[in-house]
Design a protein around this motif. Structure first.
Motif, mmCIF file in Angstrom:
data_model
loop_
_atom_site.group_PDB
_atom_site.id
_atom_site.type_symbol
_atom_site.label_atom_id
_atom_site.label_comp_id
_atom_site.label_asym_id
_atom_site.label_seq_id
_atom_site.Cartn_x
_atom_site.Cartn_y
_atom_site.Cartn_z
ATOM 1 N N GLY A 236 -10.380 -4.846 -2.103
ATOM 2 C CA GLY A 236 -9.666 -3.893 -1.273
ATOM 3 C C GLY A 236 -10.476 -3.250 -0.171
ATOM 4 O O GLY A 236 -9.939 -2.525 0.633
ATOM 5 N N ASP A 237 -11.775 -3.488 -0.119
ATOM 6 C CA ASP A 237 -12.518 -2.940 1.002
ATOM 7 C C ASP A 237 -13.788 -3.732 1.246
ATOM 8 O O ASP A 237 -14.112 -4.660 0.513
ATOM 9 C CB ASP A 237 -12.859 -1.478 0.780
ATOM 10 N N LEU A 238 -14.470 -3.379 2.320
ATOM 11 C CA LEU A 238 -15.591 -4.203 2.763
ATOM 12 C C LEU A 238 -16.900 -3.832 2.092
ATOM 13 O O LEU A 238 -17.659 -4.691 1.687
ATOM 14 C CB LEU A 238 -15.764 -4.078 4.277
ATOM 15 N N ILE A 239 -17.162 -2.546 2.009
ATOM 16 C CA ILE A 239 -18.468 -2.134 1.518
ATOM 17 C C ILE A 239 -18.267 -1.194 0.342
ATOM 18 O O ILE A 239 -17.869 -0.067 0.533
ATOM 19 C CB ILE A 239 -19.290 -1.397 2.600
ATOM 20 N N SER A 240 -18.489 -1.681 -0.845
ATOM 21 C CA SER A 240 -18.351 -0.799 -2.008
ATOM 22 C C SER A 240 -19.002 -1.469 -3.200
ATOM 23 O O SER A 240 -19.411 -2.626 -3.136
ATOM 24 C CB SER A 240 -16.892 -0.529 -2.316
ATOM 25 N N ARG B 145 0.831 -1.208 0.000
ATOM 26 C CA ARG B 145 0.000 0.000 0.000
ATOM 27 C C ARG B 145 0.862 1.255 0.000
ATOM 28 O O ARG B 145 0.594 2.218 -0.725
ATOM 29 C CB ARG B 145 -0.916 0.014 1.233
ATOM 30 N N ASP C 131 -13.040 0.993 4.558
ATOM 31 C CA ASP C 131 -13.537 1.878 3.518
ATOM 32 C C ASP C 131 -14.334 3.048 4.081
ATOM 33 O O ASP C 131 -15.407 3.368 3.592
ATOM 34 C CB ASP C 131 -14.403 1.108 2.510
ATOM 35 N N LEU D 228 -27.702 -0.397 -10.511
ATOM 36 C CA LEU D 228 -26.398 -0.289 -9.859
ATOM 37 C C LEU D 228 -25.574 0.809 -10.536
ATOM 38 O O LEU D 228 -24.964 1.656 -9.873
ATOM 39 C CB LEU D 228 -25.675 -1.636 -9.968
ATOM 40 N N TYR E 106 -31.000 -4.990 -12.737
ATOM 41 C CA TYR E 106 -30.206 -4.860 -11.521
ATOM 42 C C TYR E 106 -28.922 -4.097 -11.820
ATOM 43 O O TYR E 106 -28.561 -3.149 -11.115
ATOM 44 C CB TYR E 106 -29.911 -6.259 -10.981
ATOM 45 N N GLU F 237 -8.695 2.490 5.861
ATOM 46 C CA GLU F 237 -8.312 1.769 4.646
ATOM 47 C C GLU F 237 -9.093 0.477 4.537
ATOM 48 O O GLU F 237 -9.653 0.152 3.496
ATOM 49 C CB GLU F 237 -6.823 1.426 4.694
ATOM 50 N N LEU F 238 -9.136 -0.302 5.625
ATOM 51 C CA LEU F 238 -9.732 -1.631 5.552
ATOM 52 C C LEU F 238 -11.252 -1.557 5.560
ATOM 53 O O LEU F 238 -11.922 -2.373 4.961
ATOM 54 C CB LEU F 238 -9.246 -2.500 6.712
ATOM 55 N N PHE G 294 -20.093 -5.504 -4.251
ATOM 56 C CA PHE G 294 -21.349 -5.972 -4.836
ATOM 57 C C PHE G 294 -21.087 -6.740 -6.119
ATOM 58 O O PHE G 294 -21.674 -7.783 -6.377
ATOM 59 C CB PHE G 294 -22.288 -4.792 -5.124
ATOM 60 N N ALA G 295 -20.171 -6.188 -6.929
ATOM 61 C CA ALA G 295 -19.852 -6.843 -8.189
ATOM 62 C C ALA G 295 -19.254 -8.215 -7.932
ATOM 63 O O ALA G 295 -19.496 -9.165 -8.673
ATOM 64 C CB ALA G 295 -18.876 -5.986 -9.000
ATOM 65 N N LEU H 81 -14.153 -12.931 2.718
ATOM 66 C CA LEU H 81 -12.841 -12.371 3.025
ATOM 67 C C LEU H 81 -12.005 -12.245 1.759
ATOM 68 O O LEU H 81 -11.285 -11.274 1.575
ATOM 69 C CB LEU H 81 -12.120 -13.258 4.047
#
Lengths: 388, 365
Positions: free
Chosen positions: B268-272, A70, A383, A279, A275, A380-381, B276-277, B261
């Motif tokens: 790279g992140d949890l919620i984005s 990173r 978001d 999105l 969908y 970072e983790l 979803f994709a 996980l």
């Protein structure tokens, strides 16, 4: 150009730099404004190699190398961003980040295990971690901003962030709560509070930044985003309905029982397409809000009373870049990510200028204390969206 | 630089900042022996080389050297700084990374390695980890899982008390005990006979049977009605005990967690939007794991049927009838499905399962 007009004649690109006969010379009648364009010199191919090599190292080391990866990726972007012949530097210590990652990662793992496995007492584990996250969220944002600022160097001087917990809880706690309670009516106000908190507490060396933006602008941005979402949604809904009606009619005339039988492939495809369309619409509206906010903020930053930043990039162009980047990333299974990042950075950075009434070598700084990296690791983790 | 003689003076030119102001000054840095001398107009400062920090190289970016007083020297002379690094043994690791990043063939090697790791992790790593975790999960957790699931299904009205006669229920329970005695594993097996189509259910379970991790097996009246002999039902029940002894239910939960996980690591992140994709490929993979578990449970059922009756035909027939939803159907009524359809399903195509059971029978003879 929606730049707030400066009180002095605007400078031209690469105008001859004024020669200061002593930077702090008092009352000069009409200070000359010099505009320094920002440039980005990163190359997609070069960054691809960095990205893939560091990703592979992260995988081979089972994630332990992640902080180094990173930092390296960020150093590439900072190092290739130039103002007036000097680039930025990202100086975060990967070891400090690793500690933060391990703490945040362990908590997240415990939370996921509790929710998924439901061992004895899982409610308490998940509850405590979830509550801690909600309660600490503004504090984490503050820590992250402070870490990010002190890890950024330009011309040998560090940026600083003097944000306090109180301000963070007002901007990221109360303001978000208010926008939730008012069903989003206060959301632009919350954005305004957050950006103001970010900018007003920032400093370059000893020069504090001030924020000249106003809340009305954020409402215009929010309403535009909402209009895009609603307008697009209606169009999509009508179009989708017509399409379904048409297809059903065609299939009925062919004698198939679409509605009674098990879900047919055609219906599945249609649901999938709708969908994806919604999105994409959500992404467009949201990216517009982010891009327009970034532009508005950059147009409202003043540092030390002598430097202002300005942005001339178009939010809509940025939305297009965002959408086409995502499409490219999905189609290449993520391999286009480095190209997408470089493309976006190049467009944004080349649309940012720094206007100054003193030479840029006239800033000073005292020593800055170190900051810890926990907040940075969390943002970072998890978001957490800092908006930049 | 491995010359044994005193190393020659290394001279670099660039700019220096004193760390207290943003003023850039033209500067040169001369390194000889263990001393670095920084010369700017109007002065020079000397530093022991050990105290000078050389920032790791970043491609295309000026090299940076930092001094203990907060001042710094920046130079475009990458080759010179690299020689200095070699002489002092600094930045070995990140210098190596930089060499990997510099060439296309090493980058492509990294790409191949990444893809291979991702593939191996998805195909072997996650199932193995999930299996280990499922085997290690203590029994009380399994019991909670069973209890909660049944409470949910009955509370939401998906399942209602069976309409079968008490005598018929006793008979099926006795047959179920024969299967569980054979399956072993000391789970507290119990068979719940339930009506799978209560009038007010939001979603009809219909003719179905499923196993929960701790040995609770649910079979609906509709499935009993669809069968033409109890051998068929015993085949289904043996299949369900295969899920129990293989701990498939729990492994599925862990696999889902592992995939979550993994998609976090990839996006790279949890919620984005990226997450979803990633949900769609994750769901496809989960179905793949589930199909593997079904095949394994069919294997168990096949072994039971071969031992008890010397044929796997009863299970083949009821699978066909479930597929066609027709009491008159048998194993020959099922047609092959396409590969894409298979991809979307949690069970292998019925035609494939029937073929598999035939193979078991052929092997058993």
């Amino acid at each position: 150009m929606t730049d707030a007009p400066p009180t002095v004649p605007p400078g031209r690109h690469e105008q001859a730099r004024p020669v200061p006969a002593g930077g702090e010379a008092g009352l000069v009648p009409a200070p000359t404004v010099t505009t320094y364009p920002m440039t980005f010199t990163g190359q997609a191919g070069e960054y691809f190699r960095i990205w893939i090599v560091n990703s592979a190292l992260t995988i081979v080391t089972l994630g332990l190398y992640l902080p180094w990866a990173r930092v390296r990726q960020r150093q590439y972007f900072y190092g290739h961003t130039w103002v007036d012949g000097h680039n930025f530097e990202y100086t975060a210590n990967p070891l400090a980040l690793l500690r933060g990652y391990l703490v945040v990662g362990a908590l997240f793992l415990a939370y996921s295990l509790a929710l998924n496995v439901q061992f004895r007492g899982w409610e308490y584990v998940a509850g405590v971690i979830g509550l801690a996250y909600v309660v600490l969220y503004p504090w984490l944002v503050m820590k992250s901003l402070r870490f990010l600022a002190v890890s950024t160097t330009h011309r040998g001087l560090r940026f600083r962030h003097y944000g306090k917990a109180g301000g963070a809880y007002a901007a990221y706690g109360l303001a978000n709560l208010a926008s939730g309670l008012t069903a989003g009516l206060a959301l632009p106000w919350a954005w305004f509070m957050q950006r103001r908190y970010q900018v007003e507490n920032a400093a370059y060396g000893d020069a504090r930044a001030t924020f000249r933006g106003d809340v009305g602008h954020f409402y215009v941005i929010g309403l535009t985003g909402l209009a895009v979402a609603i307008g697009g949604g209606v169009l999509l809904g009508v179009g989708g309905f017509l399409l379904v009606a048409l297809l059903t009619g065609v299939l009925d005339s062919l004698g198939g029982d679409v509605l009674n039988g098990p879900i047919s492939t055609a219906t599945l495809v249609m649901i999938g397409a709708l969908y994806l369309a919604f999105l994409a619409l959500y992404a467009v509206a949201w990216q517009y809000v982010r891009a327009a906010t970034m532009r508005s903020v950059l147009n409202g930053v003043e540092i030390g009373g002598v430097v202002r930043t300005g942005a001339t990039f178009s939010p809509w162009r940025l939305v297009w870049i965002g959408v086409s980047n995502t499409a490219a990333q999905v189609l290449t299974l993520g391999l286009a990510t480095p190209w997408a990042a470089v493309r976006r950075a190049r467009y944004v950075v080349s649309g940012v200028q720094v206007r100054a009434i003193t030479p840029l070598d006239d800033f000073a700084a005292s020593q800055a204390p170190p900051e810890n990296a926990l907040g940075e690791a969390a943002t970072e983790l998890l978001d957490i969206n800092l908006g930049f | 630089m491995t010359s044994p003689e005193p190393s020659p003076t290394l001279s670099l030119s660039g700019v220096a900042f004193d760390g207290r102001s943003s003023r850039d000054r033209a500067a040169t840095l001369d390194v000889s022996g263990d001393v670095a001398v920084l010369r700017v107009e109007g002065g020079e400062s000397r530093w022991p080389l050990a105290g000078v920090r050389i920032e790791p190289p970043v491609p295309g970016v000026r090299r940076v050297l930092k001094f203990p007083d907060g001042s710094r020297f920046e130079t475009g002379d990458d080759a010179g700084v690299t020689r200095l690094e070699a002489r002092t043994g600094r930045n070995r690791a990140l210098g190596g990374v930089r060499r990997l990043e510099a060439r296309w063939w090493t980058a492509l090697g990294a790409l191949a390695l990444t893809l291979a790791f991702a593939w191996a992790f998805v195909v072997f790593g996650i199932p193995a980890l999930a299996r280990t975790a499922a085997t290690a999960t203590p029994r009380p957790v399994l019991a909670t899982f069973d209890r909660e699931t049944i409470q949910f299904l009955e509370g939401q009205g998906y399942l209602a008390p069976s309409r079968l006669s008490a005598a018929r229920q006793r008979q099926l329970q006795a047959e179920f005990r024969r299967v569980t005695a054979w399956a072993g594993g000391s789970y507290p097996y119990r068979l719940l006979l339930r009506d799978g189509e209560p009038g007010d259910a939001p979603f009809q379970i219909g003719a179905n049977a499923f196993a929960l991790p701790n040995g609770t097996v649910v079979m609906t009246d509709q499935l009993v009605a669809l069968s033409r002999s109890d051998r068929e039902l015993l085949g289904v029940l043996a299949h369900e005990t295969g899920h129990v002894t293989g701990r498939h239910g729990l492994a599925g939960v862990y696999q889902g967690l592992g995939l979550t996980l993994l998609s976090v690591a990839v996006t790279g992140d949890l919620i984005s939007a990226g997450t979803f994709a990633a949900a769609v490929p994750a769901a496809l993979l989960r179905n793949g794991y589930s199909r593997a578990a079904e095949t394994q449970a069919d294997e168990t059922a096949g072994r039971y049927l071969m031992r008890a009756y010397g044929t796997t035909k009863p299970l083949r027939d009821i699978l066909a009838r479930l597929e066609e939803d027709d009491r008159e159907a048998d194993e020959n009524s099922v047609h092959e499905s396409s590969r894409t359809e298979d991809l979307l399903q949690t069970h292998p195509g019925t035609a494939g399962r029937i073929r598999h059971l035939r193979e078991i029978e052929a092997r058993g003879r």
